[in-house]
Design an enzyme around this catalytic site. Structure first.
Site, PDB file in Angstrom:
ATOM      1  N   CYS A 184      14.699  25.029  31.885  1.00 31.91           N
ATOM      2  CA  CYS A 184      13.871  26.227  31.743  1.00 31.91           C
ATOM      3  C   CYS A 184      14.415  27.128  30.636  1.00 31.91           C
ATOM      4  CB  CYS A 184      13.828  26.971  33.075  1.00 31.91           C
ATOM      5  SG  CYS A 184      12.577  28.268  33.112  1.00 31.91           S
ATOM      6  N   GLU A 185      14.385  26.611  29.413  1.00 31.45           N
ATOM      7  CA  GLU A 185      14.812  27.323  28.209  1.00 31.45           C
ATOM      8  C   GLU A 185      13.942  26.858  27.047  1.00 31.45           C
ATOM      9  OE1 GLU A 185      17.247  29.553  27.852  1.00 31.45           O
ATOM     10  OE2 GLU A 185      18.325  29.381  29.749  1.00 31.45           O
ATOM     11  N   PRO A 243      40.552  11.511  13.688  1.00 39.82           N
ATOM     12  CA  PRO A 243      39.090  11.560  13.812  1.00 39.82           C
ATOM     13  C   PRO A 243      38.654  11.354  15.255  1.00 39.82           C
ATOM     14  CG  PRO A 243      39.829   9.943  12.174  1.00 39.82           C
ATOM     15  CD  PRO A 243      41.015  10.331  12.987  1.00 39.82           C
ATOM     16  N   GLY A 244      37.477  11.844  15.573  1.00 35.77           N
ATOM     17  CA  GLY A 244      36.876  11.585  16.872  1.00 35.77           C
ATOM     18  C   GLY A 244      35.479  11.039  16.701  1.00 35.77           C
TER      19      GLY A 244
END
Length: 446
Positions: free
Chosen positions: A347-348, A276-277
């Site tokens: 800027c998205e 697992p992480g």
């Protein structure tokens, strides 16, 4: 962290001390990642208790901060690394070769060069190959060490289609070819030690049937490999244990998952391994960000903050939900609540952390906390729009420590300046014409 919070199987954002987090922002600035190492330990101990008979490795890609690697290694976890860079981090954190699995996908030539060099000094290192081509490339470099084969079981699960790896063609050798591939590798002198697969990331309770079927296929494959090639040392069924990001989601019942895993894999003459992480680090971390702009738009109220998709990309990339709390308003019961869009400075149009989320009315200078930011937060941060990456601090035994300094604009542009200052004939320029580890490709010596 309170004793009550420590005993819980998930740490909610409301359980973090608002005043303490605001004080950290005042001292270290914003945006700021905060990680509680004691919570990381608690998450490890909970999983270790459920999977008491398994070898537990930590998937380093979730959060590769050296403090995290040292904490989990000291607690008893091995380290599963997806790149040479992660292996180097693991070694720097004090791990021995026997504690490291290198599990790369389509590894670049420089990575394999570095890994084979590291193997000379750390012969107990395990390399997991996801294709016959990778095995050939290892053989070309003289590697004959511990080899694990990543297989594709044909079953995927996870919180988003982009992380359902178990059936994606990119990952692993088709399970039906695994026995032949491993038999050939053994004949060529490799030390065949295991098989590996990973169903996906963020597997939730309602996807456990897919997880069970995946594990059952791994058990069948392990028995077939043992009959044809010989006894394996381990069978690694990956990780992917999900955590509840939404406030009303229940945490995984780890004991049930562990029982189902053991039942599904059946009798095998090999150790069960998991990696697992997210489970270890997600709820151990928060991202702090300051409101700098508040405006009434046509259809919403926008709270503009100094963190963005360059700081935490998961909402933009996966449409992921993260809890958000206005820490400044925590002690102000009189603040009205209204739906708001929390947006960053990139800027998205996709640079938003939430849309129409009901929160206390935002004011310029407010500090917001974004929860469950310990996994795949800083690891996926980037410098788009030439924005420096944030600082990271860790909490441990009542102490606060700067673990990673805040980048500056000077850091963002340094590589370009160094390139301009280096002559074409300099060693630096020569190295930069090749890959990270100084080799142009696998065909150089053909």
């Amino acid at each position: 962290m309170t004793d009550a919070a420590a005993s819980l199987s998930v740490r909610r954002l409301t359980e973090w001390d608002a005043a303490e987090l605001q004080a950290l922002t005042a001292e270290y600035g914003s945006p700021l990642y905060v990680l509680d190492l004691e919570r990381v330990r608690q998450n490890y101990r909970r999983l270790e208790a459920a999977f008491s008979d398994a070898d537990i490795l930590y998937a380093v890609k979730a959060n590769a901060l050296g403090d995290v690697l040292s904490t989990l290694r000291e607690a008893g976890a091995g380290l599963e690394c997806a790149s040479a860079g992660e292996v180097q981090r693991a070694l720097e954190a004090g791990a021995s070769g026997s504690e490291i699995h290198y599990t790369a996908v389509n590894p670049p030539a420089g990575d394999l060069d570095w890994i084979v060099d590291a193997w000379a000094d750390h012969p107990e290192l395990t390399v997991t190959a996801g294709s016959e081509d990778t095995i050939d490339r290892l053989a070309d470099r003289g590697y004959t060490g511990r080899l694990c084969l990543r297989v594709n079981p044909g079953i995927g699960a996870g919180h988003h289609e982009k992380v359902r790896t178990g059936a994606a063609a990119k990952f692993g050798v088709p399970a039906e070819r695994a026995v032949d591939v491993l038999a050939d590798a053994a004949d060529r002198g490799f030390d065949v030690v295991g098989i590996h697969a990973h169903v996906g990331s963020g597997v939730s309770s309602d996807q456990l049937e897919a997880h069970r079927e995946f594990v059952a296929r791994m058990g069948d494959l392990a028995r077939a490999v043992a009959d044809a090639v010989g006894t394996l040392e381990f069978v690694d069924v990956g990780g992917g244990f999900g955590v509840p990001y939404r406030e009303d989601e229940d945490p995984l019942d780890l004991e049930s998952v562990a029982d189902a895993t053991r039942d599904a894999i059946g009798e095998i003459d090999a150790e069960l391994a998991i990696e697992p992480g997210r489970y270890f680090v997600a709820d151990a971390g928060v991202l702090l960000t300051e409101v700098n702009t508040v405006k009434d738009a046509r259809e919403t109220t926008v709270a503009g903050v100094d963190a963005g998709m360059t700081t935490l990309i998961r909402p933009a990339m996966y449409d992921a939900y993260h809890p958000i709390r206005n820490l400044t308003a925590a002690g102000d019961d009189g603040r009205e609540r209204l739906p708001q869009t929390v947006a960053g400075p990139i800027c998205e149009s996709g640079d938003v952390f939430c849309t129409e989320r009901e929160l206390p009315v935002s004011k310029r200078g407010d500090i917001l906390a974004i929860g469950n930011a310990g996994a795949y937060g800083y690891e996926m941060a980037n410098q788009y729009n030439s924005r420096p990456r944030p600082a990271s601090i860790v909490l441990e035994d009542g102490d606060v420590r700067l673990a990673r300094r805040r980048e500056t604009v000077d850091d963002v542009t340094r590589a370009e300046r160094e390139a301009r200052n280096a002559s074409d004939s300099s060693p630096l320029a020569s190295a930069n014409r090749k890959n990270d580890h100084g080799r142009a490709s696998d065909t150089d010596n053909d």
